[in-house]
Write an enzyme that holds these catalytic residues in place. Structure first.
Site, short mmCIF file in Angstrom:
data_model
loop_
_atom_site.label_atom_id
_atom_site.label_comp_id
_atom_site.label_asym_id
_atom_site.label_seq_id
_atom_site.Cartn_x
_atom_site.Cartn_y
_atom_site.Cartn_z
N SER A 433 0.82 -1.21 0.00
CA SER A 433 0.00 0.00 0.00
C SER A 433 0.86 1.26 0.00
O SER A 433 1.97 1.27 0.52
CB SER A 433 -0.93 0.01 1.22
OG SER A 433 -0.18 -0.05 2.41
N ARG A 515 -5.69 3.54 14.97
CA ARG A 515 -5.97 2.61 13.87
C ARG A 515 -7.20 1.78 14.20
O ARG A 515 -7.23 1.03 15.18
CB ARG A 515 -4.77 1.72 13.62
CG ARG A 515 -5.01 0.53 12.70
CD ARG A 515 -5.08 0.93 11.26
NE ARG A 515 -5.08 -0.26 10.42
CZ ARG A 515 -5.72 -0.36 9.27
NH1 ARG A 515 -6.42 0.66 8.82
NH2 ARG A 515 -5.65 -1.45 8.55
N TRP A 561 -9.56 -11.88 10.71
CA TRP A 561 -9.87 -10.46 10.79
C TRP A 561 -11.31 -10.17 10.37
O TRP A 561 -11.68 -9.05 10.07
CB TRP A 561 -8.88 -9.65 9.96
CG TRP A 561 -7.51 -9.63 10.59
CD1 TRP A 561 -7.12 -10.26 11.74
CD2 TRP A 561 -6.36 -8.94 10.12
NE1 TRP A 561 -5.80 -10.01 12.00
CE2 TRP A 561 -5.30 -9.21 11.03
CE3 TRP A 561 -6.10 -8.12 9.02
CZ2 TRP A 561 -4.02 -8.68 10.86
CZ3 TRP A 561 -4.82 -7.60 8.85
CH2 TRP A 561 -3.80 -7.88 9.76
N ASP A 599 -0.76 -12.05 1.57
CA ASP A 599 -0.38 -11.64 2.92
C ASP A 599 -1.06 -12.50 3.99
O ASP A 599 -2.26 -12.74 3.92
CB ASP A 599 -0.77 -10.18 3.17
CG ASP A 599 0.09 -9.22 2.37
OD1 ASP A 599 1.17 -9.63 1.92
OD2 ASP A 599 -0.32 -8.05 2.19
N HIS A 694 5.31 2.59 11.01
CA HIS A 694 4.29 3.15 11.89
C HIS A 694 4.80 4.36 12.66
O HIS A 694 4.07 4.96 13.45
CB HIS A 694 3.78 2.09 12.86
CG HIS A 694 2.95 1.04 12.18
ND1 HIS A 694 3.50 -0.12 11.66
CD2 HIS A 694 1.63 0.98 11.88
CE1 HIS A 694 2.55 -0.84 11.10
NE2 HIS A 694 1.41 -0.20 11.22
#
Length: 756
Positions: A433, A515, A561, A599, A694
């Site tokens: 990304s 997040r 997830w 991933d 991050h």
């Protein structure tokens, strides 16, 4: 005896993610610290008001955090790494600097490590310990919030993370350092905290010790007993456990002076009658009977009969959620787009509080009329006939062992791929990304709201992809990505394009800090409908002669997830997703996409907490990944990516994935995983993540050169890839360009040295 109801914690992000938005505004200097604190106060007020209105016996206090509750504990205990004490003051900025890093006098100070909270997708900031670590009651947020909460209800239950779990979750740079040696320093501080809480006229405190669900070494068991005997006070202690059974550690419970014990009946396998016999009768047993990690409505009739039957053996009972509700969305009533029939199957945090009220009321009054109406939709099964698809089930039944294996082994594939791609040594790539700017998010929102037609939307996304490719070519990166501008989230995007998923509008869950993610709901058998990523990747590849990676999310990560179905096994769901991904990969190959990244950042996350249960999980999780990629050609290079977890204990399973290239998070943990490779030879190619994405800090060329050289001592340069440690969606373009330029320049300098 009357039963009490309580929760182990409530979501802290706010109904409209107010905490996230105000945090980011504060970091960007758009609001003051005072304004940020007002937002936090308002969130707490609404949380407590909701719990009171739902009839809970206690208000939970101390579950609010500005970033993460483990970091809040570090602040409370004054355990602040010395590199963040540059100006001598400790305030909210210090907390954020520990979590995100800071640049002081133009010198970057890197943040503390972040990793997964047990087997969840929540992340915590890892406490740092050393021989000089000292503790004192510094951050008094818990006392301030107790005083706040008294305005809403008299009965308050403060929550703190226990000393044993806190020490267990921390790390030291010295591998020979034993964190238990800090117990004599930390216990008096906990003792003082408990005394201060008692002085606020509090009767009960919830002390979380989730490590009791683990297989603890004997040394930790002995010190557990010592610690809680040391901490015995007039304050009634509810020792709280979750994420698994603690039956194997019952000897600890039998030896410590506590007033109550909470057990997780959702994740833990308990023989309640037998467990009860071994527990002192004077201890209150809190039953975690409402699932704190999934969104399906609870069968309250089953719970009612379970509790009523158990009352024959124990009178001192509370009922509660299995764990904190921070793992589920806040309020189902916000999902106004859901069909009312569908809505009847679900229960979010607010509704789970209401479920506790209904169950508590029914048990105390011995009247279950309201429970019968609550569970009625679960029995109607209005469209359960749509859940199971015969073609998917037949495809699963026809699988053989050959379907889980690639044609040839890695050695053969490596040679063919080298010949095809002719990469330089230390090939450079990114994880997938690129920055998700406000303009880009607004563009996607307009398309979602049908303000923008599909043709115009695609044209605009293509322009962004073209820009992304040009930037990478200018930087001279070897394997390019399209940047994922079309994607809102790495799981949600794929779920939207597969059959079997449902989606919320406001079902946000905190992952870490600011997040938040919006997990899909797996509602029925999952199947492939049409190509998902092909048009974007195909266009990106048409713009360059360099290879562009196809970017997919793996089956285990999509499963873990999401909020999964509970009527079939996770293993079967993962196979369904794997077959859908297999179909997408086939389409990518047909369109000459020869590098495909699948991933699996959640692989480690799904690992059961006890060693005895781990082998079975790893077996089916690895097979799901292999099923998704097994049909590709030898010349198609399969990448995978993992981040923010402890890899060492599952490294053999990572090897078993048989990905051609794995990229892993490594930078934030100070390249710690490299130490593992001193004794373990990873057979395939690997990119160990050379800077932490991050943090806003930009790595220097010199630092990157040192890290690359360090890696080359432990990993063959012929198999070493160079990359950031995760995707770049959260960073600004300025940070991305500078960081990647430094990464490329550093790599080229090392290449020159190696070639000479």
């Amino acid at each position: 005896m009357k039963i009490c109801s309580h929760i182990l914690g409530f979501p802290r992000i706010g109904w409209k993610r107010e905490l996230k938005k105000s945090q980011e505004d504060y970091w960007n200097r758009k609001i003051s610290q005072c304004e940020l604190k007002i937002v936090g106060k308002n969130i707490r007020k609404k949380n407590w008001t909701t719990q009171k209105d739902m009839g809970l016996s206690f208000l939970s206090v101390g579950d609010f955090s500005w970033y993460d509750h483990v970091l809040t504990t570090s602040m409370m205990l004054g355990n602040i790494p010395s590199r963040f004490l540059y100006d001598g003051e400790v305030d909210l900025d210090t907390l954020f600097h520990i979590a995100r890093g800071v640049s002081f006098n133009r010198k970057p100070t890197f943040p503390s490590e972040m990793t997964k909270w047990f087997n969840t997708n929540y992340h915590y900031i890892v406490p740092e310990f050393n021989q000089k670590s000292s503790f004192h009651f510094l951050w008094k947020q818990i006392l301030e919030e107790i005083r706040e909460a008294k305005n809403y209800k008299k009965d308050i239950k403060p929550i703190i993370l226990g000393p044993m779990s806190y020490l267990f979750l921390g790390k030291s740079g010295d591998l020979n350092f034993n964190c238990l040696s800090l117990l004599p320093k930390i216990l008096p501080v906990y003792q003082k905290i408990l005394k201060c809480i008692k002085n606020e006229n509090i009767s009960w405190i919830q002390i979380d010790e989730p490590i009791l669900a683990l297989d603890l070494p004997d040394e930790w068991k002995k010190n557990f007993i010592y610690s809680y005997k040391f901490l015995k006070s007039d304050l009634k202690t509810l020792l709280t456990t979750y994420f698994g059974s603690i039956t194997h550690n019952l000897d600890i419970i039998q030896s410590i002076p506590i007033d109550g014990l909470h057990i997780d009946l959702i994740s833990g396998d308990y023989d309640l009658q037998n467990f009860n016999k071994k527990l002192p009768q004077e201890i209150i047993l809190s039953l975690g009977i409402i699932n704190g990690r999934n969104i399906w409505k609870t069968n309250l009739l089953e719970c009612f009969h379970l509790v009523k039957n158990f009352q024959k053996y124990r009178k001192n009972i509370w009922i509660g959620t299995s764990c904190s509700l921070l793992h589920v969305p806040i309020d189902l009533d916000q999902e106004i787009h859901f069909d009312s029939r569908i809505k009847n199957y679900f229960s979010f945090a607010v509704q789970k509080c209401y479920e506790l009220f209904l169950l508590n009321d029914a048990i105390n009054k011995n009247k279950k009329t309201l429970l019968e109406s609550w569970v009625l939709p679960l029995h109607e099964k209005i469209y359960f006939n749509q859940l199971n698809k015969k073609n998917i089930q037949k495809r699963l039944l026809n699988l053989t062992e050959k379907d889980y294996q690639r044609k040839n082994n890695y050695v053969i594939r490596f040679k063919k791929q080298q010949k095809k791609f002719n990469f330089p040594i230390l090939p450079i790539t990114t994880i997938g990304s690129f920055p998700q700017t406000k303009k880009l998010r607004f563009l996607r929102a307009k398309f979602k709201d049908k303000i923008l037609d599909e043709k115009v939307y695609k044209e605009k996304i293509f322009k962004i992809i073209k820009k992304n490719i040009q930037i990478q070519e200018d930087l001279d990166i070897d394997v390019l990505v399209h940047g994922e501008p079309e994607r809102n989230d790495m799981v949600e995007y794929f779920g939207e394009n597969l059959d079997g998923f449902l989606f919320t509008n406001d079902g946000w869950v905190q992952s870490y800090g600011s997040r938040c993610v919006k997990p899909p709901i797996i509602f029925s058998d999952i199947s492939y409908i049409k190509p998902i990523t092909v048009s974007w990747i195909k266009y990106a590849q048409s713009l360059t002669k360099k290879p562009v990676k196809g970017m997919l999310t793996g089956p285990v990560t999509m499963l873990l997830w999401s909020f999964p179905r509970e009527d079939i096994s996770k293993k079967i769901i993962s196979q369904q997703i794997a077959l859908a991904l297999q179909d997408e990969i086939r389409e990518l190959e047909k369109n000459k996409i020869n590098i495909i990244q699948v991933d699996e950042p959640a692989l480690r996350e799904g690992l059961p907490l006890r060693n005895i249960d781990q082998e079975e999980y790893l077996k089916w999780a690895v097979k799901a990944f292999k099923l998704s990629v097994s049909k590709v050609k030898d010349t198609t290079q399969i990448h995978t990516h993992m981040c923010y977890c402890e890899f060492n204990d599952i490294m053999q399973s990572i090897v078993d994935l048989d990905a051609d290239v794995i990229t892993i998070e490594n930078a934030r943990s100070n390249m710690e995983i490299l130490k593992f490779f001193k004794n373990f030879r990873y057979p395939n190619s690997i990119g160990p993540g050379f800077y932490d994405i991050h943090s806003p800090n930009i790595p220097t060329e010199d630092d990157l050169i040192k890290l690359i050289k360090k890696s080359m001592k432990l990993i063959s340069y012929k198999k070493l890839w160079v990359n950031p440690d995760c995707g770049l969606k959260t960073r600004t373009w300025r940070e991305v360009k500078h960081s990647l330029r430094h990464l490329v320049n550093a790599t080229k300098k090392v290449r020159i040295l190696q070639n000479h």
